[in-house]
Structures are given as C-alpha cells and as structure tokens.
Design an enzyme around this catalytic site. Structure first.
Site, PDB file in Angstrom:
ATOM      1  N   LYS A 236      44.034  49.699  42.341  1.00 47.44           N
ATOM      2  CA  LYS A 236      42.954  48.868  41.821  1.00 47.44           C
ATOM      3  C   LYS A 236      41.613  49.411  42.311  1.00 47.44           C
ATOM      4  CE  LYS A 236      42.041  44.005  40.822  1.00 47.44           C
ATOM      5  NZ  LYS A 236      42.502  42.624  40.992  1.00 47.44           N
TER       6      LYS A 236
ATOM      7  N   GLU B 134      51.199  28.419  39.520  1.00 47.98           N
ATOM      8  CA  GLU B 134      50.583  27.097  39.636  1.00 47.98           C
ATOM      9  C   GLU B 134      51.602  25.960  39.588  1.00 47.98           C
ATOM     10  OE1 GLU B 134      47.468  29.954  38.304  1.00 47.98           O
ATOM     11  OE2 GLU B 134      49.497  29.485  37.598  1.00 47.98           O
TER      12      GLU B 134
ATOM     13  N   ARG C 163      48.246  24.739  33.562  1.00 46.67           N
ATOM     14  CA  ARG C 163      49.584  25.322  33.535  1.00 46.67           C
ATOM     15  C   ARG C 163      50.599  24.453  34.279  1.00 46.67           C
ATOM     16  NH1 ARG C 163      49.251  30.965  32.654  1.00 46.67           N
ATOM     17  NH2 ARG C 163      50.860  31.436  34.188  1.00 46.67           N
TER      18      ARG C 163
END
Length: 634
Positions: free
Chosen positions: A293, A378, A406
């Site tokens: 990343k 979540e 969610r």
C-alpha cells in the site's frame, strides 16, 4: 519528487500515458515499458490527488495489478468488480477517463468509486467492503444462463476478506464448474493495519519459512548419524518444495477453489501470466497477489493509513495543505473516551478496522485489554458488543453511519430485543461529501428509529457530545449518539443544560415560528433564526437532543404559541425526526403547521458538503426562503 522510471510529470517529454485514450489502449504498450508506465501512473495519481484529495495509498498499491488485468482482459466485454472500489483510479485512467481527474470527487465530476453510469467499463457500483465476490458470482451465473462468453474478475483486499459476506460467496463459488477469477489483493492493510485470524493466516503465507518445521530433536538425531547433514539438507529442500506446493492455499483449496500464488503484485509480467492461466480453468480460481500500500510514494509507504483517504497535500513532503486548527467531533469523542476509560474499567471499545478514523487509537494504546478491532466485520462487531454487554461490561461501538447500516439485523436482533446497554458512537452522520452515495450517513435516524428499545440522541456542539457520552455510559439500555464529520461546533457554549432522558433543550423562546433542530442542524438553525429576525419575525429555537423518544411535552408546548413549527435534520425524510413529530402532532390534533426540513428521499452524490447542502435545500438561505413561503400561507 521523482518516481523511478518515469519522466517528470507536467514536463513536455512524451509520456506513455499519452497513448492511452480509451479502453484497451494499454495493449499498444511494449512489455519493456511496463515499469515506466507504472511509474508514470503513480506520478500522475500523486500529483492529481495532492490537489483534489482522494484515496491514494490503495491506488498506488494496485497499479501493476490493474495494468495486468487490462492487458489480459477485453473491456468493457469482460467484467472487473472492485471490492469497495476506492482502488479503481488506475482502472479509470486506463479506460480513457484521464481528464476526469480534474474534477475527481467534486460535485458533478468523476466519482472516486466505480459507477456504471460513468463508464461501460465499470461493471458494478461498489463503496462498501466484502461485496465483490457475491456480485461477481451473480455476473458469472447471468453470463452462463444467457449463453454469453466473457471473463469475470472480482478483486478483493485482504481487509475485506475479514467480512463474513466474502466467505458466504466463496462457499457458493466453490460449486462452480465454469470460470470465475477472484484476485486477493493482499497488502496487510484495510484502512488501518489488518487484525485477526485471516490476517495471521495470510501472514503465514507471506512468511512461508515458518511452515512445517520439523522438530529440532529429529534434526539433531539425524545429524548424529553417518550421513546426517546431507539427509537434513535433503529433508529441508523437500519440506520447502512441499510447503510451497501444498500449504499456502489450503484454506481456499479445502473450500474447492483453485489457489494460485502468492504472486508479486508489482511484477506486471508475472501477473499477466497468472491471470492468463486462471482464465483457462473451468472453476473458481483465487489468485493471491502481494502488494504494498502506498507503493512508489515514500510518505504513503511510511504512513499508509494517513494516505488511505488523503486531503490535499504537499507532494514533496506529504503534509496536508490545510492546517488543522480546531478539534473535530472525532477528536472530542477520542478525548472523552480516554477520560471515561480511566474512570470506569467496565468501558470497552470496539471498532471495525477503523481505530484511527473513529478516534479510538488513543484508547487502544491506553487500555489495550479493553479495545477490540474486529476487522471489517460490522455485523460481528455489534453482536460481539451485545455479548460484552450481557457479560456485564459497557461496550462502545464506534462506527461510521454508512457502515452501521450493514449491521441492522444485529442491532435489532442481538442488542435491542434483549435491551442490552450497548452504546453506538455514530461518526460521519449526515452528509460526508466527496465519497458520495455509498458513504453519506443520511439514513441512520430512519433505520434506528424503527427498532424498539433503541434510543437516539444528537449533540448540538462539542460540549454536548461529551455530556451525551457521559449520559450514555450510565444509561441502562441501547443508545446511539450520532455526530457529523468535520470541525466540532463550539457555539452556544453558554447553553449547557444537563442531558435528561427524552428531553429537548430550549435555547431561545419567542413566539410565531419555532425551529426544532437535530444535532448538526442546530448551527444552521441559529443562522436561519437571525435571518428571520432581520425580516421582522420572532423565532424560537429548540435543540431537539433526542430523536427517539421525541420530547412530546415540548412539541405540545410549541404548538400552543407557534403557528409554524419547523423540524430540521440532516437525514432523509422517510422515517426521520420530522416524520415522527408530524405523526405525533396529527395523532394529538395539535394546532399549527409543521414544516420538515430534511434531505430528500434520494441518494446524494459526491461533492463539497456546503455545496451539497445548498443543492438539496438544507442550507441557511434555502431553509429561510422555505420558512418565509410557509409563513405567508398561514
């Protein structure tokens, strides 16, 4: 700042990027020039995002992977589904949308996520995590049922792989007897560093020398024989060959999915070869790609979490251009959580892969045993919190409004049916701006209000957020505190009545028109009130504080002295605060008219928050005009 292998962006030398004007133009580029093209793309992205802001780290890490996909596939015939979609900038660049980066994430401009309405090369709209395999599987089935012939590739990050939905899809994909390619883009990051068993499993693959260790005692015994050292060396060679052949993909192979990899995610040639190999298979194939990343831009490599969603910054240093002066609501939450954690050892904090974004990083350092990062999960976060509450602790679930959607079933079924005292600290409530439809937090009042036993409040300023958190810790039932993104309002400092259950706060009491505002809209209501007074109208201002339950006594009181009550909220109309107030007033046959200022029942695109407020009609000027029109009709 130079990017290895690239010409200087902005200079007059011919760039390889100039040859890419439409989909599949990358196929004209010579393989020997792939490293140069990758460097040019990175330099382009850094320069553009430094001006507009956007998701930088994830895009820098996926450059060669995206190039390889575009080299092997034929777009838009073939389909790429980007999980979350924040890493699709190179994809947009390679499909002829270079000019769109001038208006990236601006109102009316190019989205920072895939959008089918934007390009035929965007095969599925995404914005939340763990969805790409399910969507890709659907496209595969649609392709086969219609007798069509195209390749479907779902690209999912290792962070998104912690979401349970991804495994539900993998379970179904394993039954396929037709081609479906899943690419696991493994950079050991989601937004912050990944955590949990999946991360550890993938780490074991990355550092495969740790596998299948033969007991030291056995090695020692063999060494003491006549041919000990050669035998040990041979065992080790065999062990290394075996582990590379068998071990890395066992999780996926055991599910019935062919595993290829790990592959260097920054070697375009290697990626092209493995994708072509995967295309030949008549089943579901997972390609494990290792990427970094922030690749190619030192500040992003060093601080990948900071450059996940970057504000405009100085290219040379990576330092944000806008100096942060005042504390935002997340900062206030962070500070108060630290104090509450010190005073009460039953307080625990839960985040879904966002300790930085939600402000829990400091709490995690101070109280590591009471902090839980469950990864991008979540649903699990909420039910886990319910279990903590059932065990006698006081869990605080810190989550963005958009992502809490969610876990609706878990809030309803696991928290509220049992009336467990879980605190939901809902950040980024209301309009969030540049991330657009998938991230606007404009539905939470509606979906939370529908749940029995749920209680909802919203602070008008930074002091009230502190007071509401303290109130919530002592509250014996589920409670949600929703607050907006951005700078914490520090006005109305002198107005700090104690928080009482279900009670609104009278700020200014007059007659005629009453403004009943929720949370962030109290600041807007202040401005509206001043404008109305300039027009010669008296105006009451009430801070609603609680959205559920609403303060029925206050509504009755306002209806007695006001011909017009104006509810104001940064939420859609359907199921919102205004609708609840109107329903109560109608049932009680209260006098006066009620005007609801809400966000229209529609998705709100990306753009500057202040501009969006004006466009949808919840800014000071528009609200004042609507009130004046309603007043004239009285």
């Amino acid at each position: 700042m130079r990017f290895s292998g690239a010409v200087r962006f902005g200079m007059e030398e011919t760039m390889l990027l100039d040859q890419i004007k439409q989909p599949n133009d990358i196929k004209k580029i010579s393989p020997r020039d792939y490293p140069t093209l990758a460097a040019e793309i990175r330099e382009f992205l850094v320069n553009k995002i430094s001006v507009t802001g956007g998701h930088l780290g994830s895009n820098l890490g996926a450059v060669e992977l995206t190039m390889a996909l575009h080299l092997v596939l034929e777009l838009p015939k073939d389909k790429i589904i980007w999980d979350v979609g924040h890493q699709s900038y190179t994809h947009k660049l390679l499909t002829g949308r270079r000019d769109g980066f001038e208006s990236l994430r601006k109102y009316g401009g190019m989205s920072g996520f895939p959008k089918r309405k934007e390009s035929a090369c965007d095969s599925f709209d995404t914005g939340h995590s763990s969805t790409s395999i399910s969507a890709g599987l659907g496209l595969v089935k649609a392709r086969d049922l219609k007798g069509e012939d195209y390749t479907v590739v779902s690209v999912i990050g290792d962070g998104s792989l912690t979401g349970g939905m991804a495994y539900e899809a993998l379970n179904n994909a394993a039954r396929l007897e037709t081609n479906f390619i899943i690419i696991l883009n493994d950079n050991n990051m989601s937004i912050s560093e990944n955590v949990g068993g999946v991360s550890k499993y993938l780490n074991n693959i990355r550092t495969s020398n740790a596998y299948l260790d033969v007991k030291d005692g056995i090695y020692y015994a063999i060494r003491n024989t006549k041919y000990g050292d050669p035998v040990v060396a041979g065992i080790r060679r065999a062990k290394n060959s075996l582990k590379q052949l068998v071990i890395p993909g066992m999780l996926f192979e055991d599910m019935g999915i062919t595993y290829l990899g790990p592959v260097d995610g920054h070697d375009t040639g290697a990626l092209v070869r493995v994708i072509r190999e995967a295309k030949r298979r008549k089943n579901a194939v997972l390609i494990h790609v290792l990427t970094k990343k922030g690749k190619g831009y030192p500040p992003a490599e060093k601080h990948p979490a900071r450059f996940h969603g970057a504000e405009p910054f100085d290219v040379q240093t990576g330092v944000p251009l806008k100096k942060k002066m005042k504390a935002n609501y997340t900062d206030i939450f962070s500070t108060v959580m630290m104090k509450l954690g010190q005073r009460n050892d039953k307080i625990v904090a839960i985040t879904a892969a966002m300790p930085d974004g939600t402000g829990l990083k400091r709490f995690s350092h101070a109280y590591p045993d009471r902090f839980f990062d469950v990864g991008i999960a979540e649903q699990h976060a909420v039910t886990f919190a319910a279990g903590l509450a059932a065990g006698g602790l006081k869990p605080v679930v810190a989550v963005y409004s958009s992502f809490l959607q969610r876990a609706y079933d878990q809030i309803l079924h696991d928290v509220c049916i049992q009336n467990l005292p879980v605190i939901f600290a809902i950040d980024r409530a209301g309009l969030v701006g540049s991330d657009g439809e998938t991230h606007q937090g404009i539905f939470d009042l509606s979906y939370l209000s529908s749940i029995p036993n749920m209680h909802i409040c919203a602070p008008k300023n930074k002091w009230e957020l502190s007071d509401m958190l303290k109130f919530a810790v002592a509250f014996p039932a589920p409670i949600a505190i929703r607050y907006p993104r951005g700078e914490a309002y520090d006005g109305l400092a002198q107005m700090r009545a104690p928080v009482e259950y279900g009670k609104a706060e009278m700020l200014y009491e007059e007659e005629g028109i009453a403004l009943l505002a929720v949370g962030s809209m109290v600041k807007t209501a202040e401005g509206v009130r001043e404008r109305l007074k300039e027009c010669g109208l008296s105006c009451t201002l009430v801070n609603a504080r609680f959205v559920k339950p609403i303060d029925e006594q206050m509504i009755r009181h306002l209806s007695e002295k006001h011909r017009l009550i104006v509810t104001m909220e940064e939420n859609v109309e359907s199921g919102g605060f205004g609708e609840r107030v109107r329903t109560f007033a109608d049932e009680q046959e209260l006098p006066g008219k009620i005007l609801s200022i809400t966000i229209p029942d529609e998705y709100v695109e990306h753009g500057n928050v202040e501009l969006l407020k004006k466009e949808i009609g919840i800014d000071e000027e528009t609200v004042t005009k609507r009130i004046l029109e309603a007043w004239k009709q009285q």
